[in-house]
Scaffold this motif. Structure first.
Motif, short mmCIF file in Angstrom:
data_model
loop_
_atom_site.label_atom_id
_atom_site.label_comp_id
_atom_site.label_asym_id
_atom_site.label_seq_id
_atom_site.Cartn_x
_atom_site.Cartn_y
_atom_site.Cartn_z
N GLY A 210 -65.33 -23.05 -86.04
CA GLY A 210 -65.02 -24.31 -86.69
C GLY A 210 -63.65 -24.27 -87.31
O GLY A 210 -62.91 -23.31 -87.14
N PRO A 211 -63.29 -25.33 -88.04
CA PRO A 211 -61.95 -25.36 -88.65
C PRO A 211 -61.76 -24.24 -89.66
O PRO A 211 -62.68 -23.87 -90.39
CB PRO A 211 -61.90 -26.73 -89.32
N THR A 212 -60.56 -23.72 -89.66
CA THR A 212 -60.21 -22.63 -90.58
C THR A 212 -58.89 -22.98 -91.27
O THR A 212 -58.14 -23.83 -90.81
CB THR A 212 -60.04 -21.29 -89.85
N ALA A 213 -58.66 -22.30 -92.39
CA ALA A 213 -57.40 -22.49 -93.12
C ALA A 213 -56.71 -21.14 -93.25
O ALA A 213 -57.36 -20.12 -93.47
CB ALA A 213 -57.68 -23.09 -94.49
N ASN A 214 -55.40 -21.16 -93.11
CA ASN A 214 -54.62 -19.92 -93.22
C ASN A 214 -54.23 -19.70 -94.69
O ASN A 214 -53.21 -20.20 -95.15
CB ASN A 214 -53.37 -20.00 -92.33
N LEU A 215 -55.08 -18.98 -95.41
CA LEU A 215 -54.81 -18.72 -96.83
C LEU A 215 -53.84 -17.55 -96.99
O LEU A 215 -53.27 -17.35 -98.06
CB LEU A 215 -56.11 -18.42 -97.58
N MET A 216 -53.67 -16.76 -95.94
CA MET A 216 -52.75 -15.62 -96.01
C MET A 216 -51.30 -16.10 -96.06
O MET A 216 -50.46 -15.49 -96.71
CB MET A 216 -52.95 -14.72 -94.79
N ALA A 217 -51.03 -17.18 -95.34
CA ALA A 217 -49.64 -17.66 -95.23
C ALA A 217 -49.56 -19.14 -95.57
O ALA A 217 -49.47 -19.99 -94.67
CB ALA A 217 -49.11 -17.40 -93.82
N PRO A 218 -49.59 -19.48 -96.87
CA PRO A 218 -49.56 -20.90 -97.25
C PRO A 218 -48.16 -21.50 -97.12
O PRO A 218 -47.16 -20.79 -97.16
CB PRO A 218 -50.00 -20.86 -98.72
N VAL A 219 -48.15 -22.81 -96.96
CA VAL A 219 -46.89 -23.56 -97.06
C VAL A 219 -46.62 -23.75 -98.54
O VAL A 219 -47.48 -24.21 -99.29
CB VAL A 219 -47.01 -24.93 -96.35
N VAL A 220 -45.42 -23.34 -98.97
CA VAL A 220 -45.04 -23.45 -100.38
C VAL A 220 -43.78 -24.30 -100.47
O VAL A 220 -42.83 -24.10 -99.70
CB VAL A 220 -44.77 -22.07 -101.01
N VAL A 221 -43.81 -25.27 -101.36
CA VAL A 221 -42.69 -26.20 -101.49
C VAL A 221 -42.24 -26.24 -102.94
O VAL A 221 -43.06 -26.38 -103.85
CB VAL A 221 -43.14 -27.62 -101.03
#
Lengths: 155, 81
Positions: free
Chosen positions: A111-122
């Protein structure tokens, strides 16, 4: 007002003040340097990171604290400098920075997963962003979103 | 998996053209020097994994799948037993 053709929401107006620069692009998309964040009432709390240069390219993001209320981002000195953030301390999520995980739809089995290891940071003030690849991260690059009742870092 | 022990200053080779030297061992970190042909890409594994995840994530997501995801995220949190 300039318009942008988006991957998910048709044509939308935007202002130059809402454009975020990604000097390094994102891994795999190194030539994409300008993005806007889109939010729609019916897709809250998801964020859509729409490329300004490629209308078909839009990443779906999950705010990191929605994924994990206790999430700790760990930016090293190089990351802080690249994002024009103050050295010597970690920025505050929601105040200094926006931090969100890229969502992947997965395939039939996963199922859907999220990449918590490499977040987008702004950097919210400077409007500069990058995807921060954290080394020694306790977080998964494929954290399931639908599986358990709660999201938790895998250790 | 091949496992070998090396000290700082020692090295090993992979095939004829790749050499890896242990330059420094400090605490839990090891500094490596790598000599390889230019045609061989050398990237940290986290970077490779992230690149692959991004390419998958960039594929358009089905509107129904997005709606299902949003629905799930809005589900009221279950109370702790």
């Amino acid at each position: 007002m300039p318009q942008i053709r988006t991957a998910y929401f048709g044509e939308l107006d935007y202002t130059d003040g809402t454009v975020f620069q990604f000097p390094y692009g994102l891994p795999g998309f190194e030539r994409e340097h300008a993005f806007v964040f889109l939010q729609q009432p019916h897709t809250q709390p998801l964020l859509f990171l729409q490329s300004l240069g490629s209308s078909h390219l839009c990443f779906i993001l999950l705010p990191i604290l929605v994924a994990d209320a206790n999430y700790r981002v760990n930016l090293d000195a190089e990351d802080l400098a690249a994002l024009h953030l103050a050295p010597g301390r970690q920025p505050r999520i929601g105040e200094d920075i926006l931090c969100a995980a890229i969502v992947s739809a997965g395939d039939g089995e996963r199922g859907p997963t999220a990449n918590l290891m490499a977040p987008v940071v702004v950097n919210l003030k400077e409007q500069i962003g990058m995807q921060v690849i954290q080394t020694d991260s306790p977080y998964s690059h494929r954290q399931p979103i639908l599986a358990g009742e709660e999201l938790a870092p895998c250790s | 998996m091949l496992i070998m022990k090396r000290r700082a200053g020692e090295s090993f080779t992979i095939g004829d053209e790749i050499e890896v030297e242990v330059l420094e061992v400090a605490g839990s970190r090891v500094k490596l020097g790598i000599v390889a042909p230019e045609s061989i890409a050398i990237v940290r594994k986290e970077a490779r994994v992230t690149r692959e995840e991004n390419i998958t994530a960039a594929r358009p997501m089905d509107p129904e799948a997005i709606a299902a995801l949003v629905h799930h995220l809005w589900r009221p949190a279950k109370t702790q037993p």
